[in-house]
Write a protein that holds these residues in place. Structure first.
Motif, short mmCIF file in Angstrom:
data_model
loop_
_atom_site.label_atom_id
_atom_site.label_comp_id
_atom_site.label_asym_id
_atom_site.label_seq_id
_atom_site.Cartn_x
_atom_site.Cartn_y
_atom_site.Cartn_z
N ILE A 113 0.86 -1.20 0.00
CA ILE A 113 0.00 0.00 0.00
C ILE A 113 0.89 1.25 0.00
CG2 ILE A 113 -1.63 1.35 1.39
CD1 ILE A 113 -2.87 -1.35 2.31
N THR A 114 1.89 1.25 0.87
CA THR A 114 2.79 2.41 1.00
C THR A 114 3.58 2.63 -0.29
OG1 THR A 114 2.99 1.93 3.35
CG2 THR A 114 4.69 3.35 2.41
N ALA A 115 4.15 1.55 -0.83
CA ALA A 115 4.99 1.68 -2.02
C ALA A 115 4.17 2.18 -3.22
CB ALA A 115 5.65 0.35 -2.34
N LEU A 116 2.97 1.62 -3.40
CA LEU A 116 2.14 2.05 -4.54
C LEU A 116 1.82 3.54 -4.41
CD1 LEU A 116 -0.46 -0.82 -5.15
CD2 LEU A 116 1.29 -0.03 -6.74
N ARG A 117 1.46 3.94 -3.19
CA ARG A 117 1.10 5.35 -2.97
C ARG A 117 2.28 6.27 -3.29
NH1 ARG A 117 -2.97 8.02 -0.34
NH2 ARG A 117 -2.35 10.18 -0.02
N GLN A 118 3.49 5.86 -2.85
CA GLN A 118 4.65 6.73 -3.08
C GLN A 118 5.20 6.61 -4.50
OE1 GLN A 118 4.83 9.07 -1.13
NE2 GLN A 118 3.55 8.11 0.46
N LEU A 119 4.70 5.62 -5.25
CA LEU A 119 4.99 5.58 -6.69
C LEU A 119 3.95 6.43 -7.44
CD1 LEU A 119 5.91 1.80 -7.23
CD2 LEU A 119 7.45 3.76 -7.52
N ARG A 254 10.28 9.15 1.08
CA ARG A 254 8.83 9.38 1.12
C ARG A 254 8.12 8.22 1.81
NH1 ARG A 254 6.58 13.63 -1.58
NH2 ARG A 254 4.53 12.66 -1.46
N CYS A 255 8.55 6.98 1.49
CA CYS A 255 7.94 5.81 2.15
C CYS A 255 8.17 5.90 3.66
CB CYS A 255 8.54 4.51 1.61
SG CYS A 255 8.00 4.12 -0.06
N PHE A 256 9.41 6.26 4.04
CA PHE A 256 9.72 6.34 5.48
C PHE A 256 8.81 7.37 6.14
CE2 PHE A 256 11.56 7.23 9.45
CZ PHE A 256 12.38 6.18 9.81
N LYS A 267 15.28 13.45 2.40
CA LYS A 267 14.99 14.58 1.51
C LYS A 267 13.54 15.06 1.63
CE LYS A 267 18.50 13.84 -2.01
NZ LYS A 267 18.80 12.41 -2.22
N VAL A 268 12.69 14.25 2.31
CA VAL A 268 11.30 14.67 2.44
C VAL A 268 11.20 15.67 3.58
CG1 VAL A 268 8.90 13.92 2.70
CG2 VAL A 268 10.56 12.41 1.64
N VAL A 269 11.58 16.91 3.29
CA VAL A 269 11.55 17.92 4.35
C VAL A 269 10.46 18.97 4.10
CG1 VAL A 269 13.93 17.65 5.09
CG2 VAL A 269 13.41 19.16 3.18
N GLY A 270 9.83 18.89 2.93
CA GLY A 270 8.73 19.82 2.66
C GLY A 270 9.22 21.22 2.38
N THR A 271 8.30 22.09 1.99
CA THR A 271 8.68 23.46 1.69
C THR A 271 8.32 24.39 2.85
OG1 THR A 271 6.59 23.64 0.56
CG2 THR A 271 8.51 23.30 -0.83
N VAL A 272 7.45 23.89 3.71
CA VAL A 272 7.05 24.70 4.86
C VAL A 272 7.58 23.98 6.10
CG1 VAL A 272 5.05 25.67 6.10
CG2 VAL A 272 4.92 25.23 3.64
N SER A 273 8.17 24.71 7.00
CA SER A 273 8.68 24.03 8.20
C SER A 273 7.48 23.58 9.04
CB SER A 273 9.58 24.95 9.00
OG SER A 273 8.83 26.04 9.46
#
Ligand SMILES: Cc1ncc(COP(=O)(O)O)c(C=O)c1O
Length: 454
Positions: A113-119, A254-256, A267-273
């Motif tokens: 479920i997680t992998a499909l979503r992040q793909l 992203r999965c993590f 790298k998934v740090v977003g653009t807004v803190s």
């Protein structure tokens, strides 16, 4: 009659007394007799003695001497939620499969479920998949709002028929989801070439295929990502658990993040803190499960070798019995790991003895077995998904018409396979050559007794 009474003399006497038809109308396979220590007698289901009365290797395996120290240390530490032991297990699993990264999850289902979503698979997308799998594969597609498109199975290998994939690609197709079902690898060389040509993502469901290989490369490492299960019946049993593996660092970040409520990671740090940067869920595994996994991992290669050798041996013993079609491997397969040992049963060679009666007869001989999956391309759960608000809002009416869907997704080879398959579970393959001889002997015996059993 005790087991040692299965002498050739007794068998000949039995078959003479009960009608020569058994001995004459069903072909005797001398190669099998040459390799099996006992001759066939009366089948247990009709009153003979079973080939086997002793049990089979138990599963899961656990050695308190070597396995418990680490688990107890974790329990006593009080750090039970995700921590260093999970990270160590992930590192070892990534190294084992040959990918840069691994993320442990609560189950193989959640991994998918997680992998499909992040793909980025979601509403309106079509995902190409086999109907010969466990329900979790298809649930993961539907739960993400995507539409499964079924491609028929190659009945010899039990895998998706790669030659039939391209004709199912439409403008909605985003992903191919090959399943290495039963621990036999799907044809990843062909599948990857189709995917690259058509710009499709590939997510491998390797939930039954730890260490299986195509072209000496482990399954799970071929596609954009691969998913594994460590549920109790699996070759690395930890109760419940799973993993995603991939070389794509950003995807794994992203999965993590997703598996940890959308908290920042890599790298998934977003653009807004702020603490929660992507839409998330939670499917973190525990430290004590990881400690169990590390203990199980030590046995995996050795047990895989035994299963592989026994499977090859058993195959050689039963391949000449009329009506028994043992598994074939996909082109380019260099290793199969046999979560299941499969063969097809052709009742025509057994005096039309039904498969269910054949299975009963095998059980009576002391050989546990099953008929395996039913096809997943026409079951009511699909209708339930199609009637959901999410599906109704996204897909045109004609795509959700159940009868039309079933018609478009027919898989006649899978239907036939589901009627003919016979499965032995993986732990039986951890026995000795003599255990494999028992299985072959039981099949041979049923073959010879088929008209009487009928
Ligand atoms: C092919 C396949 N996919 C997915 C899963 C789901 O794994 P889990 O039971 O860990 O959720 C399984 C589990 O049996 C499976 O066999």
């Amino acid at each position: 009659m005790s087991k040692k009474d299965y002498s050739r003399r007794k068998f000949l006497k039995n078959s003479t007394l009960t009608g020569l038809g058994v001995g004459l109308s069903t072909a005797v396979t001398p190669t099998l007799f040459a390799g099996v220590s006992k001759d066939a007698g009366t089948a247990a289901i009709i009153g003979g003695s079973p080939v086997r009365t002793k049990g089979w290797p138990e599963w899961p395996m656990w050695d308190p001497k070597t396995d418990e120290e680490r688990v107890i240390k974790v329990l006593r530490s009080g750090i039970w939620s995700r921590g260093k032991v999970v990270a160590e297990f992930e590192e070892k699993w990534a190294e084992t499969i040959g990918t840069k990264r691994c993320l442990a999850t609560t189950s193989g289902t959640q991994a998918l479920i997680t992998a499909l979503r992040q793909l980025n698979v979601g509403a309106g997308d079509e995902v190409i998949v086999t109907p010969y799998t466990f329900i979790a594969t298809i649930d993961a597609i539907l739960i993400n709002g995507a539409m499964p498109v079924f491609v028929d199975t190659n009945p010899a290998t039990s895998q998706i028929d790669a030659d039939k994939i391209e004709e199912k690609i439409t403008s909605r197709t985003t992903t191919i989801l090959p399943v290495h079902i039963l621990g036999l690898p799907a044809d990843m060389v062909k599948i990857m070439s189709i995917a690259r040509k058509n710009n499709l993502a590939v997510l491998e469901d390797a939930c039954q295929a730890w260490l299986a290989e195509i072209d000496n490369k482990r399954v799970g490492s071929w596609g954009d990502a691969g998913c594994f299960s460590f549920q109790n019946s699996k070759h690395i049993p930890i109760g419940e658990g799973g993993a995603i593996v991939s070389d794509n660092e950003e995807f794994m970040d992203r999965c993590f993040s997703f598996h940890n409520f959308g908290r920042p990671h890599g790298k998934v740090v977003g653009t807004v803190s702020g603490e929660y940067v992507i839409l998330g869920s939670k499917c973190r595994t525990t430290e004590y499960q990881a400690a169990i996994g590390l203990a199980q991992l030590k046995r995996l290669e050795g047990q895989t070798k035994i299963r592989e050798e026994n499977a090859k041996y058993l195959r050689s013993k039963i391949k000449d019995i009329p009506g028994i079609l043992p598994y074939e491997l996909s082109e380019n397969a260099t290793r199969a790991v046999f979560h299941i040992f499969p063969f097809r049963y052709k009742k025509e060679a057994f005096h039309n003895l039904s498969r269910s009666k054949f299975l009963e007869a095998l059980e009576a001989e002391g050989i546990p077995c099953s008929g395996g999956y039913k096809p997943l391309n026409n079951m009511p759960y699909l209708k339930d998904a199609f009637q959901s608000k999410n599906f109704q809002k996204v897909y045109p009416k004609e795509m959700l018409d159940f009868d039309g869907y079933v018609e478009r997704n027919q898989c006649p080879q899978t239907d036939q396979l589901c009627k003919e398959a016979v499965w032995f579970r993986q732990s039986m393959l951890l026995g000795s050559k003599s255990d494999m001889n028992d299985i072959a002997m039981a099949i041979e015996k049923i073959h010879k007794n088929a008209d009487k059993i009928n």
